[in-house]
Design an enzyme around this catalytic site. Structure first.
Site, PDB file in Angstrom:
ATOM      1  N   LYS A  27       0.832  -1.213   0.000  1.00 24.26           N
ATOM      2  CA  LYS A  27       0.000   0.000   0.000  1.00 24.26           C
ATOM      3  C   LYS A  27       0.866   1.262   0.000  1.00 24.26           C
ATOM      4  CE  LYS A  27      -2.276  -0.774   3.830  1.00 24.26           C
ATOM      5  NZ  LYS A  27      -1.702  -2.042   4.326  1.00 24.26           N
TER       6      LYS A  27
ATOM      7  N   ARG B 253      -9.790   1.044   8.898  1.00 20.42           N
ATOM      8  CA  ARG B 253      -9.333  -0.315   9.168  1.00 20.42           C
ATOM      9  C   ARG B 253     -10.403  -1.145   9.855  1.00 20.42           C
ATOM     10  NH1 ARG B 253      -3.474   0.747   9.393  1.00 20.42           N
ATOM     11  NH2 ARG B 253      -2.286  -1.171   9.664  1.00 20.42           N
TER      12      ARG B 253
ATOM     13  N   ARG C 167      11.779  -6.394   3.451  1.00 19.93           N
ATOM     14  CA  ARG C 167      11.706  -4.944   3.693  1.00 19.93           C
ATOM     15  C   ARG C 167      12.589  -4.576   4.876  1.00 19.93           C
ATOM     16  NH1 ARG C 167       5.855  -2.597   4.648  1.00 19.93           N
ATOM     17  NH2 ARG C 167       6.063  -3.135   6.829  1.00 19.93           N
TER      18      ARG C 167
ATOM     19  N   ARG D 129      10.948  -0.630  12.011  1.00 19.44           N
ATOM     20  CA  ARG D 129       9.737  -0.500  12.812  1.00 19.44           C
ATOM     21  C   ARG D 129       9.672  -1.573  13.890  1.00 19.44           C
ATOM     22  NH1 ARG D 129       4.715   0.235   8.764  1.00 19.44           N
ATOM     23  NH2 ARG D 129       3.742  -0.922  10.461  1.00 19.44           N
TER      24      ARG D 129
ATOM     25  N   ARG E   7      -0.806  -8.616  13.471  1.00 16.80           N
ATOM     26  CA  ARG E   7      -1.366  -7.570  12.587  1.00 16.80           C
ATOM     27  C   ARG E   7      -2.198  -8.206  11.483  1.00 16.80           C
ATOM     28  NH1 ARG E   7       3.934  -4.880  10.865  1.00 16.80           N
ATOM     29  NH2 ARG E   7       2.706  -3.504   9.564  1.00 16.80           N
TER      30      ARG E   7
HETATM   31  P1  AMP Z   1       0.556   0.760   9.461  1.00 12.41           P
HETATM   32  O1  AMP Z   1       1.756   1.626   9.286  1.00 12.41           O
HETATM   33  O2  AMP Z   1      -0.604   1.201   8.628  1.00 12.41           O
HETATM   34  O3  AMP Z   1       0.852  -0.701   9.324  1.00 12.41           O
HETATM   35  O4  AMP Z   1       0.075   0.965  10.971  1.00 12.41           O
HETATM   36  C1  AMP Z   1       0.911   0.655  12.077  1.00 12.41           C
HETATM   37  C2  AMP Z   1       0.072   0.537  13.328  1.00 12.41           C
HETATM   38  O5  AMP Z   1      -0.588   1.771  13.602  1.00 12.41           O
HETATM   39  C3  AMP Z   1      -1.039  -0.485  13.259  1.00 12.41           C
HETATM   40  O6  AMP Z   1      -0.601  -1.794  13.536  1.00 12.41           O
HETATM   41  C4  AMP Z   1      -1.991   0.035  14.317  1.00 12.41           C
HETATM   42  O7  AMP Z   1      -1.534  -0.249  15.616  1.00 12.41           O
HETATM   43  C5  AMP Z   1      -1.877   1.535  14.127  1.00 12.41           C
HETATM   44  N1  AMP Z   1      -2.872   2.038  13.150  1.00 12.41           N
HETATM   45  C6  AMP Z   1      -2.602   2.596  11.936  1.00 12.41           C
HETATM   46  N2  AMP Z   1      -3.733   2.929  11.314  1.00 12.41           N
HETATM   47  C7  AMP Z   1      -4.744   2.564  12.132  1.00 12.41           C
HETATM   48  C8  AMP Z   1      -6.157   2.620  12.037  1.00 12.41           C
HETATM   49  N3  AMP Z   1      -6.771   3.131  10.966  1.00 12.41           N
HETATM   50  N4  AMP Z   1      -6.880   2.155  13.076  1.00 12.41           N
HETATM   51  C9  AMP Z   1      -6.291   1.649  14.178  1.00 12.41           C
HETATM   52  N5  AMP Z   1      -4.967   1.544  14.330  1.00 12.41           N
HETATM   53  C10 AMP Z   1      -4.183   2.000  13.310  1.00 12.41           C
END
Ligand code: AMP
Length: 289
Positions: free
Chosen positions: A13, A88, A127, A139, A150
């Protein structure tokens, strides 16, 4: 253009969002990035989100909805945006619908990157290795254990959004197992087919414009066909690329048909007018005689 990118962690993404940002001059809204920035800055939201994120769980809906609502009010949103990692959950999607309605913003499409789950771990591992090689900070939630959590939360909480947006005729599914280049091309092709972006400049500018106008009217069938075919493709991995390109051909045909129809109508009109004039002339001549 206003888009949502949907897909599990590691689906690509972020990469595709960045490409769309450059190509169409959009703003990328990644809730993950915003939360990571909040954690780094130790803001109240960051302090609340820190441990939740590290464990691979989702931050409460109200927090992310609040962040997105504030961000959508910023003036730089005018040219369009891509939501990456938001919504999400179904309540987040419903809240987004309300927000967009209130702000008079129309969502163009939701692009689902469909990937084979077993490939995700490999992708995230490479990655991480690449980031380490570049000397970048990795990360905290990019470990195999947290990734599986996740993925589990994607399956239970986020996957229902596929149905949510499909019902609202917004969903466009792309086979995310193709190369980055192919996925980018496929996304752009689908966006052109639904009229969200200008189709590639053609020699005859006028027919291209007509095709676009027609495509807008028939967004649903063109998009739906592409979604269905690409969806099937993702289910049967080896057939995926073929099926998606079949989808591409179908959508192309649809756009051509529209162009032909529009062209035909205009052509008919063009024929009708002089014909009418000619009849009038003949009648006048006869009257004179
Ligand atoms: P990402 O970078 O999109 O993988 O997000 C990393 C982490 O941020 C996720 O595993 C969640 O803990 C939190 N997070 C990001 N976006 C959301 C969302 N829309 N709703 C809830 N938690 C989020």
């Amino acid at each position: 253009m206003r888009l949502i990118l949907l897909g599990p962690p590691g689906a690509g993404k972020g990469t595709q969002a960045q490409r769309l940002v450059h190509k169409h001059n959009l703003i990328q809204l990644s809730t993950g990035e915003m939360l990571r920035a909040a954690v780094a800055a130790q803001t109240p939201i960051g302090l609340q989100a820190k441990d939740i994120m590290a464990s691979g769980s989702l931050v409460p809906d109200e927090i992310v909805i609040g962040i997105i609502s504030d961000r959508l009010d910023q003036p730089d949103m005018k040219n369009g945006f891509i939501l990456d990692g938001f919504p999400r959950t179904v309540p987040q999607a419903a809240a987004l619908d309300d927000l967009l309605k209130k702000k008079h913003i129309k969502l163009d499409a939701v692009i689902e990157l469909r990937v084979n789950e077993s490939a995700l771990l490999d992708r995230v591992e490479s990655r991480v290795a690449e980031m380490r090689a570049r000397g970048e900070e990795v990360r905290i939630d990019d470990t195999p254990e947290v990734l599986s959590k996740r993925l589990a939360s994607y399956r239970t909480l986020t996957e229902p959004l596929i149905h949510y947006y499909s019902e609202r005729r917004k969903l466009l599914t792309v086979d995310g197992m193709m190369t980055i280049e192919h996925v980018t091309r496929e996304i752009n092709r689908i966006l052109s087919a639904i009229g969200a972006v200008e189709p590639k400049a053609s020699k005859a500018a006028a027919p291209a414009k007509q095709a676009k106008a027609g495509a807008r009217k028939t967004t649903k069938p063109a998009g739906k066909k592409a979604v269905k075919t690409a969806g099937k493709a993702a289910k049967s991995a080896p057939k995926a690329t073929k099926a998606v390109s079949k989808g591409a051909k179908k959508a192309k045909k649809a756009t051509k048909k529209i162009a032909n129809k529009t062209g035909r109508k205009t052509a008919k009109k063009a024929v009708k007018k002089p014909a009418k004039k000619a009849v009038k002339k003949v009648t006048k001549k006869r009257a004179k005689r």
